[in-house]
Structure formats: structure tokens, C-alpha cells
Design an enzyme around this catalytic site. Structure first.
Site, PDB file in Angstrom:
ATOM      1  N   ARG A 273     -43.401  -9.396 -55.651  1.00  0.00           N
ATOM      2  CA  ARG A 273     -42.880  -9.270 -54.141  1.00  0.00           C
ATOM      3  C   ARG A 273     -42.705  -9.018 -53.107  1.00  0.00           C
ATOM      4  O   ARG A 273     -43.105  -8.658 -52.562  1.00  0.00           O
ATOM      5  CB  ARG A 273     -41.447  -9.298 -54.940  1.00  0.00           C
ATOM      6  CG  ARG A 273     -40.945  -9.873 -55.691  1.00  0.00           C
ATOM      7  CD  ARG A 273     -39.060 -10.370 -56.140  1.00  0.00           C
ATOM      8  NE  ARG A 273     -39.142 -11.436 -57.411  1.00  0.00           N
ATOM      9  CZ  ARG A 273     -38.827 -10.584 -58.689  1.00  0.00           C
ATOM     10  NH1 ARG A 273     -38.784  -9.690 -58.169  1.00  0.00           N
ATOM     11  NH2 ARG A 273     -38.770 -11.711 -59.870  1.00  0.00           N
TER      12      ARG A 273
ATOM     13  N   ASP B 249     -48.295  -6.931 -61.795  1.00  0.00           N
ATOM     14  CA  ASP B 249     -48.410  -6.267 -60.307  1.00  0.00           C
ATOM     15  C   ASP B 249     -49.266  -5.313 -59.961  1.00  0.00           C
ATOM     16  O   ASP B 249     -49.611  -5.375 -59.305  1.00  0.00           O
ATOM     17  CB  ASP B 249     -47.311  -6.157 -60.009  1.00  0.00           C
ATOM     18  CG  ASP B 249     -45.458  -7.727 -59.716  1.00  0.00           C
ATOM     19  OD1 ASP B 249     -46.811  -8.806 -59.546  1.00  0.00           O
ATOM     20  OD2 ASP B 249     -44.891  -7.293 -60.205  1.00  0.00           O
TER      21      ASP B 249
ATOM     22  N   GLY C  95     -40.413  -6.474 -67.198  1.00  0.00           N
ATOM     23  CA  GLY C  95     -41.481  -7.811 -66.769  1.00  0.00           C
ATOM     24  C   GLY C  95     -42.744  -7.035 -68.392  1.00  0.00           C
ATOM     25  O   GLY C  95     -43.074  -5.870 -68.320  1.00  0.00           O
TER      26      GLY C  95
ATOM     27  N   ASP D  54     -41.586   0.187 -62.466  1.00  0.00           N
ATOM     28  CA  ASP D  54     -41.730   1.317 -62.052  1.00  0.00           C
ATOM     29  C   ASP D  54     -40.173   1.778 -62.493  1.00  0.00           C
ATOM     30  O   ASP D  54     -39.666   3.083 -62.887  1.00  0.00           O
ATOM     31  CB  ASP D  54     -41.498   1.418 -60.981  1.00  0.00           C
ATOM     32  CG  ASP D  54     -41.008   1.077 -60.171  1.00  0.00           C
ATOM     33  OD1 ASP D  54     -41.208  -1.064 -60.975  1.00  0.00           O
ATOM     34  OD2 ASP D  54     -41.123   0.740 -58.663  1.00  0.00           O
TER      35      ASP D  54
ATOM     36  N   ARG E  39     -33.749  -6.602 -69.946  1.00  0.00           N
ATOM     37  CA  ARG E  39     -33.580  -6.072 -68.854  1.00  0.00           C
ATOM     38  C   ARG E  39     -31.841  -5.276 -68.899  1.00  0.00           C
ATOM     39  O   ARG E  39     -31.283  -6.107 -69.486  1.00  0.00           O
ATOM     40  CB  ARG E  39     -33.773  -6.570 -67.663  1.00  0.00           C
ATOM     41  CG  ARG E  39     -34.502  -6.408 -67.168  1.00  0.00           C
ATOM     42  CD  ARG E  39     -35.243  -7.065 -65.477  1.00  0.00           C
ATOM     43  NE  ARG E  39     -36.620  -6.165 -65.000  1.00  0.00           N
ATOM     44  CZ  ARG E  39     -37.555  -7.695 -65.285  1.00  0.00           C
ATOM     45  NH1 ARG E  39     -37.397  -8.878 -65.038  1.00  0.00           N
ATOM     46  NH2 ARG E  39     -38.790  -7.491 -64.911  1.00  0.00           N
TER      47      ARG E  39
ATOM     48  N   THR F 153     -47.732  -4.022 -66.080  1.00  0.00           N
ATOM     49  CA  THR F 153     -46.864  -4.570 -65.602  1.00  0.00           C
ATOM     50  C   THR F 153     -48.316  -5.519 -64.358  1.00  0.00           C
ATOM     51  O   THR F 153     -49.193  -4.821 -64.617  1.00  0.00           O
ATOM     52  CB  THR F 153     -46.088  -4.341 -64.069  1.00  0.00           C
ATOM     53  OG1 THR F 153     -46.424  -4.932 -63.324  1.00  0.00           O
ATOM     54  CG2 THR F 153     -46.729  -2.554 -63.598  1.00  0.00           C
TER      55      THR F 153
ATOM     56  N   ASP G  50     -47.810  -2.077 -59.363  1.00  0.00           N
ATOM     57  CA  ASP G  50     -47.636  -1.783 -57.926  1.00  0.00           C
ATOM     58  C   ASP G  50     -47.301  -0.115 -58.477  1.00  0.00           C
ATOM     59  O   ASP G  50     -46.521   0.418 -58.239  1.00  0.00           O
ATOM     60  CB  ASP G  50     -46.467  -2.156 -57.752  1.00  0.00           C
ATOM     61  CG  ASP G  50     -45.709  -2.543 -59.198  1.00  0.00           C
ATOM     62  OD1 ASP G  50     -46.138  -2.917 -59.802  1.00  0.00           O
ATOM     63  OD2 ASP G  50     -44.665  -3.813 -58.990  1.00  0.00           O
TER      64      ASP G  50
HETATM   65  P1  ADP Z   1     -39.930  -2.638 -64.537  1.00  0.00           P
HETATM   66  O1  ADP Z   1     -40.368  -1.605 -65.465  1.00  0.00           O
HETATM   67  O2  ADP Z   1     -40.660  -4.197 -64.979  1.00  0.00           O
HETATM   68  O3  ADP Z   1     -39.729  -2.316 -63.545  1.00  0.00           O
HETATM   69  P2  ADP Z   1     -37.371  -3.150 -64.025  1.00  0.00           P
HETATM   70  O4  ADP Z   1     -37.077  -2.637 -62.468  1.00  0.00           O
HETATM   71  O5  ADP Z   1     -36.073  -4.401 -64.593  1.00  0.00           O
HETATM   72  O6  ADP Z   1     -38.915  -3.649 -64.357  1.00  0.00           O
HETATM   73  O7  ADP Z   1     -36.590  -1.989 -65.092  1.00  0.00           O
HETATM   74  C1  ADP Z   1     -36.454  -2.076 -66.164  1.00  0.00           C
HETATM   75  C2  ADP Z   1     -35.093  -1.811 -67.332  1.00  0.00           C
HETATM   76  O8  ADP Z   1     -35.453  -0.523 -66.817  1.00  0.00           O
HETATM   77  C3  ADP Z   1     -33.853  -1.602 -66.508  1.00  0.00           C
HETATM   78  O9  ADP Z   1     -33.229  -3.240 -67.081  1.00  0.00           O
HETATM   79  C4  ADP Z   1     -33.274  -1.036 -66.939  1.00  0.00           C
HETATM   80  O10 ADP Z   1     -32.240  -0.658 -68.260  1.00  0.00           O
HETATM   81  C5  ADP Z   1     -33.871   0.081 -66.336  1.00  0.00           C
HETATM   82  N1  ADP Z   1     -33.789   0.979 -65.569  1.00  0.00           N
HETATM   83  C6  ADP Z   1     -34.359   1.030 -64.071  1.00  0.00           C
HETATM   84  N2  ADP Z   1     -34.210   1.097 -62.781  1.00  0.00           N
HETATM   85  C7  ADP Z   1     -33.900   2.501 -63.263  1.00  0.00           C
HETATM   86  C8  ADP Z   1     -32.596   3.556 -62.965  1.00  0.00           C
HETATM   87  N3  ADP Z   1     -32.939   3.973 -61.912  1.00  0.00           N
HETATM   88  N4  ADP Z   1     -32.351   4.741 -64.037  1.00  0.00           N
HETATM   89  C9  ADP Z   1     -32.247   4.470 -65.332  1.00  0.00           C
HETATM   90  N5  ADP Z   1     -32.843   2.703 -65.824  1.00  0.00           N
HETATM   91  C10 ADP Z   1     -33.655   2.361 -65.053  1.00  0.00           C
END
Ligand code: ADP
Length: 319
Positions: free
Chosen positions: A171, A127, A11, A103, A72, A125, A129
């Protein structure tokens, strides 16, 4: 280390640009070549990589969003996706990677780090969080956006003697609702971390009306329930005319506040320093105004907690 890369992922959050700027300029200051990786991990796998110079990050500190774009990527979560990413980094000779995101993005950086890539994560982020940092980049701007909306809604709520339910982002995390609710003088703040008691909320509204209060504002985090649904329940239980306002994506945009610009600049600079010192697989953060770093393996095993003292205070002074 001669060459590093920087990407934004997940995000978007206001202040990400300020962090990119700091990474690029700090890297160049120390004689590094800095590469911008576009569209997060997806762009990394696809080789959307461009060399940045001092001027390429000019005039962006005040801009919301991220000039590197974000994405993503499901593919990157797979071992094959990560292999592709590592191959691209090797192809471009990039020896260290700064990942700005939440995260999920940190989990991606953690995977790369376990496979020998030097990575540092910067918490970006809205949030707030992420554990091990008091604040994430973008949170301050988001709550300032929310507070402007609450102040405006309060005007109309007073004029019409209405109750308003304002749904904000979050969320699983209640920090946006808690901070904006407290700052906006909301009568009730409803967050995922603290189960709500409907009887108590209704009682509070009825008592406020008895005292002659002309309006009421309830701030609810989206993860608890939709604001529209909650407003219907309140109206049915109190008989008060109740409206819902869902703030949505305006909370992600806008020019970053001074706090976010400075936080992003400090964390961006620190991330580069750590890479130069050989630190890898760590996130950076701020605790009591001091820059800190923590291993992803430890940081990601913990979740950010709302301040229970603030939750209690909000209950005591929001009447
Ligand atoms: P944020 O970083 O804002 O929490 P996301 O949870 O969508 O956003 O994570 C961003 C991107 O990081 C994902 O689309 C994916 O490519 C990568 N990612 C998330 N979780 C994992 C994971 N467990 N292992 C490897 N890559 C991950």
C-alpha cells in the site's frame, strides 16, 4: 526473568512460525517458561494464553501463517485495552513479551514498554517496510511467490503478444514490486515511493514493440493504482491488448523460504537473549547480515526507504 510470552499480530507473514519456534525453544534452553498468546493483542486482553513446550512448536518451521493466529484489535489501542493486557500479563506472571508483527504491532509493544512491560519486537511482514532492518520476515517468501507468478504470466504474454499489468501487494511500500519486478525482468515497475511518468512508460512500450518484443510486463504496487485501472489506461494510450492480473493474498501464504526460516530463527533467538539481558522497548533487525536492536522510540520515528540505487537500476536495465 522466569516467564516470557510470545504473540503474532497484524498481517500474517510466512516465517512467523519459525520465529515462534525459535523464541519458545531458546527460552526453554535458557530455563524460562514460555507462554504462547493466541490472537495477538486481542487474545492477550482476553487471556487466551497457553504454556508452550518444546514439542508444541515441532513440525511448524516449514508452515506458512502463524500457529498462534493473528488479529487486529481496536480496543488494544485504547489505554483501557492496554490496562487489561497488562493485568493479564501480571495474572500469568509473564515478565517479558516478544511481539512478532509489523509497525502497528510495534506501536502496541512500545505502549506496553512505556508502561513498564519488558517487550521486544520482531519484524514480521511481507512488505519489508520497517526501518532499521534490511529485511523483514516473510518478504523473501512473498517475492518468490510473485516471481513464480510473473514467470507463468510471461509465458502466456509471449504466446499472445500481450501486455500484462501485474498488481502486487504494497500500500505504501514498493519493495515487493521493485524486487519482484527487477527479478522478473519487468519492463516497468511502478511503486508508491517514485511518482511515475505515463508518457515515459508508453514510450518504452512502443519502442520495445518496434524492436520486435513480443510481450511486456508491468509490475505495479497496489498503493499506486489498481492494476485493472492501469491496464485500461495503457491499452487506451498504446492500442496494445493489455490484461491485468491481481495476485492478491497468495502473496501472504506458502512455505517460508530458507532465507525467511533462518532470518526468523536468528531474530527469535536474539529477542530472547535481549530480554534476558534486560533490554526492553526495542525491535530486533538485521543489517549487513548482523543482528541489531533499536529502541522503538527511534525506530518507529523513521520509515523504511526503498533503495534509490535499485530504483534507478531497474529503469536503466528494464527495456
Ligand atoms: P501490523 O503490525 O502488521 O502493522 P496493524 O497496523 O494492524 O498491523 O497493527 C496490529 C495491531 O497492533 C492493531 O490491531 C492494534 O491492536 C495494535 N496497534 C497498532 N497501532 C497501535 C498504536 N498506535 N497503539 C497501540 N496499539 C496499536
Amino acid at each position: 526473568m522466569k516467564r516470557i510470552g510470545v504473540l503474532t499480530s497484524g498481517g500474517d507473514a510466512p516465517g512467523m512460525n519459525a520465529a515462534v519456534r525459535a523464541v519458545v525453544r531458546k527460552g526453554i534452553y535458557h530455563g524460562l517458561e514460555v507462554y504462547g498468546i493466541y490472537h495477538g493483542y486481542q487474545g492477550l486482553m482476553e487471556g487466551k494464553i497457553k504454556k508452550m513446550d518444546v514439542g508444541s512448536v515441532g513440525d511448524i518451521i516449514q508452515r506458512g501463517g502463524t500457529i498462534l493466529q493473528t488479529a487486529r484489535s481496536e480496543e488494544f489501542k485504547t489505554p483501557e485495552g492496554q490496562k487489561k493486557a497488562i493485568q493479564r500479563l501480571e495474572e500469568f506472571g509473564i515478565e517479558g513479551l516478544v511481539v512478532i508483527g509489523g509497525d502497528g504491532s510495534f506501536r502496541g509493544a512500545q505502549k506496553l514498554s512505556h508502561q513498564g512491560i519488558k517487550t521486544i519486537g520482531i519484524p514480521g511482514t511481507i512488505d519489508n517496510d520497517i526501518a532499521f532492518t534490511d529485511f523483514t520476515i516473510g518478504f523473501d517468501t512473498a517475492i518468490n511467490t510473485v516471481i513464480q507468478a510473473i514467470d507463468k504470466i510471461r509465458d502466456t504474454a509471449t504466446s499472445h503478444e500481450r501486455t500484462f499489468v501485474i498488481e502486487v501487494m504494497g500500500r505504501d511500500a514498493g519493495d515487493i514490486a521493485l524486487w519482484a519486478g527487477l527479478a522478473g525482468g519487468a519492463e516497468s515497475i511502478i511503486i508508491p515511493e517514485d511518482p511515475f511518468n505515463m508518457d515515459e512508460i508508453v514510450d518504452r512500450l512502443l519502442k520495445a514493440k518496434e524492436r520486435g518484443k513480443k510481450h511486456s510486463i508491468i509490475v505495479i504496487a497496489e498503493g499506486v493504482m489498481s492494476g485493472v485501472e492501469f491496464a485500461k489506461k495503457i491499452q487506451a494510450l498504446t492500442g496494445f491488448e493489455t490484461r491485468a492480473s491481481v495476485l492478491g493474498h497468495i502473496q501472504r501464504g506458502g512455505s517460508p523460504t530458507v532465507f525467511d526460516r533462518v532470518l526468523a530463527s536468528r531474530l527469535g533467538g536474539y529477542a530472547v537473549e535481549l530480554l534476558l539481558e534486560g533490554v526492553t522497548g526495542h525491535m530486533v533487525g538485521i543489517q549487513s547480515n548482523r543482528l541489531i536492536h533499536e529502541d522503538f522510540d527511534i525506530a518507529l520515528a523513521q520509515s523504511h526507504r526503498v533503495d534509490p540505487g535499485m530504483v534507478q537500476l531497474a529503469k536503466e536495465i528494464s527495456l
